[in-house]
Design an enzyme around this catalytic site. Sequence first.
Site, PDB file in Angstrom:
ATOM      1  N   GLU A 312       1.400  -2.267  18.315  1.00 12.49           N
ATOM      2  CA  GLU A 312       0.578  -3.320  17.706  1.00 12.49           C
ATOM      3  C   GLU A 312       0.115  -4.359  18.735  1.00 12.49           C
ATOM      4  O   GLU A 312       0.177  -5.565  18.512  1.00 12.49           O
ATOM      5  CB  GLU A 312       1.343  -3.994  16.564  1.00 12.49           C
ATOM      6  CG  GLU A 312       1.734  -3.007  15.472  1.00 12.49           C
ATOM      7  CD  GLU A 312       2.407  -3.629  14.260  1.00 12.49           C
ATOM      8  OE1 GLU A 312       3.054  -4.681  14.415  1.00 12.49           O
ATOM      9  OE2 GLU A 312       2.281  -3.052  13.173  1.00 12.49           O
ATOM     10  N   ASP A 391       6.237   1.736   7.293  1.00 17.23           N
ATOM     11  CA  ASP A 391       6.459   0.308   7.505  1.00 17.23           C
ATOM     12  C   ASP A 391       6.897  -0.409   6.228  1.00 17.23           C
ATOM     13  O   ASP A 391       6.094  -1.087   5.611  1.00 17.23           O
ATOM     14  CB  ASP A 391       5.145  -0.310   8.029  1.00 17.23           C
ATOM     15  CG  ASP A 391       5.349  -1.713   8.553  1.00 17.23           C
ATOM     16  OD1 ASP A 391       6.497  -2.146   8.633  1.00 17.23           O
ATOM     17  OD2 ASP A 391       4.338  -2.358   8.881  1.00 17.23           O
ATOM     18  N   GLU A 419       8.111  -8.367   2.736  1.00 14.53           N
ATOM     19  CA  GLU A 419       6.736  -8.287   3.226  1.00 14.53           C
ATOM     20  C   GLU A 419       5.827  -7.465   2.319  1.00 14.53           C
ATOM     21  O   GLU A 419       4.751  -7.901   1.943  1.00 14.53           O
ATOM     22  CB  GLU A 419       6.742  -7.702   4.643  1.00 14.53           C
ATOM     23  CG  GLU A 419       5.356  -7.508   5.208  1.00 14.53           C
ATOM     24  CD  GLU A 419       5.366  -6.893   6.605  1.00 14.53           C
ATOM     25  OE1 GLU A 419       6.447  -6.704   7.172  1.00 14.53           O
ATOM     26  OE2 GLU A 419       4.264  -6.608   7.109  1.00 14.53           O
TER      27      GLU A 419
HETATM   28  O1  GCW Z   1       5.072  -4.459   9.328  1.00 13.00           O
HETATM   29  C1  GCW Z   1       4.633  -4.941  10.502  1.00 13.00           C
HETATM   30  C2  GCW Z   1       4.373  -6.372  10.244  1.00 13.00           C
HETATM   31  C3  GCW Z   1       4.244  -7.148  11.506  1.00 13.00           C
HETATM   32  C4  GCW Z   1       5.499  -6.922  12.312  1.00 13.00           C
HETATM   33  C5  GCW Z   1       5.647  -5.426  12.581  1.00 13.00           C
HETATM   34  C6  GCW Z   1       6.930  -5.093  13.309  1.00 13.00           C
HETATM   35  C7  GCW Z   1       6.544  -8.518  13.721  1.00 13.00           C
HETATM   36  O2  GCW Z   1       3.248  -6.482   9.463  1.00 13.00           O
HETATM   37  O3  GCW Z   1       4.081  -8.489  11.170  1.00 13.00           O
HETATM   38  O4  GCW Z   1       5.485  -7.649  13.493  1.00 13.00           O
HETATM   39  O5  GCW Z   1       5.689  -4.736  11.384  1.00 13.00           O
HETATM   40  O6  GCW Z   1       7.880  -4.708  12.652  1.00 13.00           O
HETATM   41  O7  GCW Z   1       6.961  -5.205  14.517  1.00 13.00           O
END
Ligand code: GCW
Length: 849
Positions: A312, A391, A419
Amino acid sequence: MRRFHLLHMAVYGALLFLGLGAKCARAETGADAWLRYLPLEKNAARKYARLPASVVALGDSPVLGSAKSELIRGIRGMLARPLREENSLPHESAIILGTVSALQTAAPTFLEHVDFHGDGFLLATVQLHGVAYFVVTSTSERGVLYGVFALLSRIARGESVSALRETQQPEAPIRWVDQWDNLDGRIERGYAGASIFFENGNVRADLTRAADYARLLASVGINGCAINNVNANPHVLEDSFLPQLARVADVFRPWGVQLSISVDLSSPKVIGGLDTFDPADPNVAEWWKKKVNDIYRLIPDFAGVVVKADSEGRLGPATYARTPADAAKVIARALAPHGGIVFYRAFVYNHHLDWRDPTNDRAKAAYDIFNPLDGKFDDNVIIQIKHGPIDFQVREPVSPLFSGLEKTNEAIELQVTQEYTGQQRHLCFLPPMWKEVLDFDMHAGERRTPVKDIVAGKTFHRPFGGFVAVVNVGMDANWLGHPLAMANLYGYGRLAWNPDLDSTAIAEEWARLSFGNDPAVVQTIAAMLLASWPIYESYTGPLGAGTLTDILGSHFGPGVESSERNGWGQWHRADHHGIGMDRTAATGSGYVDQYRAPVAKMYESLDSTPDELLLFFHHVPYTHVLHSGKTVIQQIYDSHYAGAEAAARLVQQWESLKGQVDEERYQAVLRRLEYQAGHAIVWRDAVCNWFFQISGIVDQHRRVGHYSGRIEAEAMYLEDYLPFEVVPRETASGGKAVECAPPAEKCSAAFRFDGAAGRYEMDVEYFDQSNGKSKFRVLVSDQVVDEWIADDRLPATKPGGDSSTRRRIFGLVLRPGDHIRIEGVPDGEEHAALDYVEIHALPEGSTRP
Ligand code: GCW
């Protein structure tokens, strides 16, 4: 006169306290969480009459000091008894706190045999020279502290402690939490206020909350905490910052919680002045070594670091064509002499995948990258693996990487912060989900190899391993925003300690500790918690299609299409004919082959894939018939309607506790549940309409698209309000809403009521954004019946599924022809937007106000 008045008030106050004391005593903010230590009722307290009247701690370390003061605090609170502090072993009955070795020094015959190790502990009544001592002991000081918390928990829950002999042994050495706190005080995916650690680029001056947090963590056996975001700011490693980190370690230390930080792999270059961060460069290795030594000089019990790299947008070893093993090694070698650990996250994937290529599959990334590196990581490296391959979706299969590493330490990463599961606006008790993951048999050996055994290091005999959860508590008094969400933090701690506990037991324990032992209260809360994950799943993303939320933004409200036609790889591939990701080996991405054969076989076949994961593994037509006998499309409709109804029932269940729990938390929970019930309808309508549009298949029960009692705002008589199209269209009823945009300063939408005379309840669906505080007023025949300000902190700056909010007006008396008018006054960017009104007759005999 005045004195008499004061006296009178004092007597009255005392009576009030005595009268109400047992049930719904003082208002509670939730800050005490499950460590309330309220006075037990007389009968319950009597059970502990024979508990010794004094305590001695064998040693004077900070951790033992906490153990002793916690015990005194708890006993004073619950039993209204002071515990006398002794300095050495008294010749009369006492509670003894000490490590096994301290006990042996004090009296060699104290313990005959010891069947616990590490942080495991023993609570026992032990006879010595004719005196009965109550012993709390462990091989570690931390274990003694855990024993004290266990003892206090027993008392709070009314369990006997006489003639006790209880040993508890944690499943794994690693029981950690991560916080995703940024140095500016904001928290990534945090839903309960600002950081308890950082403010304006520095560690907070006042770390009281951090100390309180460490105490909470210790009370459920958590022994490590990484305090900053895995999207790490390199600044944390700056020389000037390290003393600030040491201050956090200082407040953690008395609770046996070790400090850890997330680090950015480019730090040697960004803050270290090197021209590279290549892990193979000796200067880079030297830089890490020196940095780590500096940290340990200030924080001798520093636990280690967490790494997110090549993910990311984070830089990582891929920049230099090196592997995660190369990167982990350079830091691990610096940490090893100090006993420190590297948590290297397996959440590494390409978020620019070509969505047109059916063999591309984000779910495959972690295994593809880490499986070939098995055995190449040092012994003080742990691969931290999210429980599912995508995720933290509302439902995912277990990550195949758990059985893809045999010669590498592992930890499972869970998420307490919700989340993708309602962001603490929705009730979603996650231990049942985590249990399914932890108990899942990976078929990685001859006997059962559930995930919990693998991560604990048992299956493949690894030296380290365990559990991590992303928690993200904040400055909100109640820590997580929703008072009931704390059950997730508690449940996480309990499962990390003992993954064999069952969810019902955890829910009941938590309810007792947090709301008292009244059976009706405990049963109601536990039932609500246990029902909540399936409820949330049913009105968001059923059948394994993902949460169906807006994955490009807040991850909160509905956003069915947001996952498609982009590189993020959270695809469900819904089109006019069908839905689901084909991940089979035969015709799909081949992901299923990352599992061991028996698991792969189960998911490869449509027949043996469980319905709840069907769309994760297979692409099927909407008319595909599930094991349940329903078609996929009808299941989508039905589950969303059933889910929204179940969410409404949660409100009623909670209302049955009015007067049984303190008013402050009662109201706080009620507000969240009412919001949830309203938002569940937003979800239901958005998802059902989207699938109806795309599939063209009507709902057998004719609910989708037909809303009795609903009057669209755009169909009302509008004064200054103007209709507009909401994007995406399914997030507003009929795709449209009305807004009061500048230069208008006040707008109204009106209609005539044409139903029969009677009592009604009216729902006003409006949009509450975070960038304004619009005002609303509802008038019936010119009488104001309700007014409010749209000032919630929802994650939304425009009208849509994140901001759509329901205001329910109860007990409205209406007659045919009544003129109903809604007035909106915009504020800032928020244009008092309105979606619809729904009017329903109150059921006969309803007792609603
Ligand atoms: O799910 C995603 C989140 C990000 C997060 C990432 C991770 C901290 O949307 O906000 O970053 O995972 O776990 O690294």
